[in-house]
Design a protein around this motif. Sequence first.
Motif, PDB file in Angstrom:
ATOM      1  N   HIS A  44       0.823  -1.203   0.000  1.00  0.00           N
ATOM      2  CA  HIS A  44       0.000   0.000   0.000  1.00  0.00           C
ATOM      3  C   HIS A  44       0.864   1.262   0.000  1.00  0.00           C
ATOM      4  CE1 HIS A  44      -3.672  -2.040   0.052  1.00  0.00           C
ATOM      5  NE2 HIS A  44      -3.595  -2.514   1.275  1.00  0.00           N
ATOM      6  N   ASN A  45       0.417   2.221  -0.774  1.00  0.00           N
ATOM      7  CA  ASN A  45       1.065   3.534  -0.862  1.00  0.00           C
ATOM      8  C   ASN A  45       2.383   3.519  -1.621  1.00  0.00           C
ATOM      9  OD1 ASN A  45      -0.721   5.342   0.177  1.00  0.00           O
ATOM     10  ND2 ASN A  45      -0.068   5.051   2.286  1.00  0.00           N
ATOM     11  N   LYS A  48       2.623   6.182  -4.104  1.00  0.00           N
ATOM     12  CA  LYS A  48       3.031   7.515  -3.638  1.00  0.00           C
ATOM     13  C   LYS A  48       4.546   7.581  -3.492  1.00  0.00           C
ATOM     14  CE  LYS A  48      -1.281   8.475  -1.306  1.00  0.00           C
ATOM     15  NZ  LYS A  48      -1.967   8.326  -0.032  1.00  0.00           N
ATOM     16  N   LEU A  62     -14.474   8.762 -19.576  1.00  0.00           N
ATOM     17  CA  LEU A  62     -15.534   9.783 -19.618  1.00  0.00           C
ATOM     18  C   LEU A  62     -15.907  10.102 -21.066  1.00  0.00           C
ATOM     19  CD1 LEU A  62     -17.258  11.886 -18.017  1.00  0.00           C
ATOM     20  CD2 LEU A  62     -15.403  13.495 -18.431  1.00  0.00           C
ATOM     21  N   ILE A  88     -46.154   2.458 -31.826  1.00  0.00           N
ATOM     22  CA  ILE A  88     -46.237   1.471 -30.749  1.00  0.00           C
ATOM     23  C   ILE A  88     -47.134   2.017 -29.656  1.00  0.00           C
ATOM     24  CG2 ILE A  88     -44.957   0.172 -29.020  1.00  0.00           C
ATOM     25  CD1 ILE A  88     -42.551   0.386 -30.968  1.00  0.00           C
ATOM     26  N   LYS A  91     -47.882   5.752 -28.830  1.00  0.00           N
ATOM     27  CA  LYS A  91     -46.910   6.672 -28.237  1.00  0.00           C
ATOM     28  C   LYS A  91     -46.236   7.475 -29.345  1.00  0.00           C
ATOM     29  CE  LYS A  91     -46.094   4.571 -23.879  1.00  0.00           C
ATOM     30  NZ  LYS A  91     -47.488   4.677 -23.435  1.00  0.00           N
ATOM     31  N   SER A  95     -40.036   8.978 -28.298  1.00  0.00           N
ATOM     32  CA  SER A  95     -40.394   8.757 -26.906  1.00  0.00           C
ATOM     33  C   SER A  95     -39.144   8.493 -26.069  1.00  0.00           C
ATOM     34  CB  SER A  95     -41.357   7.572 -26.789  1.00  0.00           C
ATOM     35  OG  SER A  95     -42.592   7.919 -27.359  1.00  0.00           O
ATOM     36  N   PRO A  97     -38.361   8.352 -22.858  1.00  0.00           N
ATOM     37  CA  PRO A  97     -38.277   7.408 -21.738  1.00  0.00           C
ATOM     38  C   PRO A  97     -37.959   5.987 -22.163  1.00  0.00           C
ATOM     39  CG  PRO A  97     -40.151   8.853 -21.445  1.00  0.00           C
ATOM     40  CD  PRO A  97     -39.588   9.156 -22.804  1.00  0.00           C
ATOM     41  N   ALA A  98     -38.490   5.571 -23.321  1.00  0.00           N
ATOM     42  CA  ALA A  98     -38.244   4.202 -23.768  1.00  0.00           C
ATOM     43  C   ALA A  98     -36.787   3.999 -24.153  1.00  0.00           C
ATOM     44  CB  ALA A  98     -39.145   3.878 -24.950  1.00  0.00           C
ATOM     45  N   ILE A 100     -34.144   5.520 -22.679  1.00  0.00           N
ATOM     46  CA  ILE A 100     -33.195   5.767 -21.584  1.00  0.00           C
ATOM     47  C   ILE A 100     -32.461   4.493 -21.136  1.00  0.00           C
ATOM     48  CG2 ILE A 100     -32.969   6.554 -19.193  1.00  0.00           C
ATOM     49  CD1 ILE A 100     -33.349   8.839 -21.100  1.00  0.00           C
ATOM     50  N   PRO A 101     -33.177   3.372 -20.920  1.00  0.00           N
ATOM     51  CA  PRO A 101     -32.436   2.189 -20.450  1.00  0.00           C
ATOM     52  C   PRO A 101     -31.318   1.785 -21.404  1.00  0.00           C
ATOM     53  CG  PRO A 101     -34.782   1.844 -20.190  1.00  0.00           C
ATOM     54  CD  PRO A 101     -34.626   3.119 -20.958  1.00  0.00           C
ATOM     55  N   PHE A 104     -28.484   4.242 -21.235  1.00  0.00           N
ATOM     56  CA  PHE A 104     -27.722   3.980 -20.013  1.00  0.00           C
ATOM     57  C   PHE A 104     -26.803   2.776 -20.179  1.00  0.00           C
ATOM     58  CE2 PHE A 104     -27.671   1.506 -16.003  1.00  0.00           C
ATOM     59  CZ  PHE A 104     -26.908   2.367 -15.240  1.00  0.00           C
TER      60      PHE A 104
END
Lengths: 181, 407
Positions: A44-45, A48, A62, A88, A91, A95, A97-98, A100-101, A104
């Motif tokens: 450990h360390n 450093k 990122l 569908i 809607k 759309s 919201p559909a 987003i998954p 993600f």
Amino acid sequence: MSDNKKLYGLLAEYDSASAIYTACEKVRDAGFKKWDSCTPFCVHNLDKAMGVKPSFLPWLVLGMGITGGVSALCFMLWTSVADYPLNIGGKPLWSVPAYIPITFEVTVLFSCLTAAFGMFAICRLPTLNHPLFESERFKKVTDDKFFIIIEAADDNFDLASTRALLEGSGAAHVEEVEGEL
Amino acid sequence: MEAKTVDKSELVVPEGSIWGKLHLIGLALAVIGLGAWYAGFGDDPARGYYSYHFGFITTLSLALGCMAFVLIQYLVRAGWSMGIRRIAENGMMTLPVFALLFIPVVLGAHDLFHWTHVESHDKFLKAKAPYLNEGFFYVRAIAYFVLWSLLAAVYYRRSVAQDAGDKKELTKLLVVLSPAGIAIYALSQSFAAFDWLMSLQPHWYSTIFGVYFFAGSMLFTFSFMALVLMGLQRAGALTNVVTTEHYHDIGKFMFGFTVFWAYIGFSQFMLIWYANIPEEVEFYYHRLAHGWEFISWAMPITHFFVPFLFLLSRHVKRNRLGLAVGAVWIIVMHIVDIYWLVLPNFAAHGLKFGEHAPHMHVNMGDFAALIGVFGVFLTVFGFLLNKNLLAASGDPRFEESLGHENY
């Protein structure tokens, strides 16, 4: 293999974690850049003591995460609104919201793959052979010995003075390693 | 690592600091807040009860979050958090007082909970009557308070008993009890959220609602702990006990629960949006008009994206000012979140489907009630802060916490 092999660097062997810790501080303070420490377990360390700079990998992750999220969203927008619009359940075509998954998940996927393969690239893996493997003593690195290797390619490297530095840092043994990466 | 030692003087509130008077400040806030709330109460009692309920739930979420934190530390045998656990323990020990603070909610039950005067023609409420009836509601409320008070007392008393330096074996018992404790906590806080928040809109239901409430309460807890620790350190206490490493970890939790909150909130929303069933969409329908839509649209950005991007960097979490800004922001957003859960239900009673909740109207009573109830919390919290040591220095893992580092 030719007889006049190129010098890869100097390998110093230490007997304990505390010995290599103080030795790393000395090598760091001497201003070396191309060097590394090898230990049988995580000390450990030690990062450093070595003065390791933060990796730029997080920025890569990122950037790729954002790329993944944006491209997934744009791709779904294109397929559902422009290329092949399907009604569908009444809607709206666009759309969010559909989507987003999947956005993600793709963000996570891109981030994770970038983190894993970016780490491979930064560590130059896979490296199939390494000059250190020629050293008989270095085999103890997976058992009970601690090593510092300073590469000859380092700007500060000088065979005599670097050897003196390592020997003065509490090394149990210092040897020259030959070969090319 | 050389072993660190901590001077006993670090573990008490420094003399003359404002923290020594925290219970008095809390008392003043409680008197002023609840007084101002009561002064405006006569104008519109139903609205007044809603203001109070908002203040009550917001503060309760902090006390419950504190208990979750303490239980989890024992459950996972955490070492890093021993220097900061006492802050959460003090917050947890306020839970018995919430039984008293619940009295106005009981008095206003008919104004708050539509289902308490169930109309015979309402099919939904009739079907839910075996669970949603006043008798069972109060039995459950009593059960929650008894369980929370017992759990809090069992853990607090033993933790404080270790302060003298001996009795290290008590930790063993608390570790053994913690799985049962966390199960009791998870079920009771989840059902309390169903009873006191979800049933404000009795037709609506969401099985994930308890988790949503939990996510918010943990955000409040970690932010609150970060701010209290910073304040205590500025006053000169805990200087060697709490380090940047601990703040970093608290920051990670704030960041993590920000994501968790959004994940749970969105999971709840997406299923309802997708299925589009009248009694389910009602919840969002009321919150998408008459001023509430601004909060509904802002929350994903201000409650998720802003703190997410802000706390993403390691440097912000390890910087006191950065973490403090994040903590204040998260607390404000959590308060708005609870407001958004509670207040749209006011006067929404008897609305037919397709009718919107009344216009959003923040009044002084909302602030007064929140300050008042939070003042009561601070009174107890401040009293305990001054009564016992500031850190669980008798815990066998305390030294591990002193040397804690993020690798």
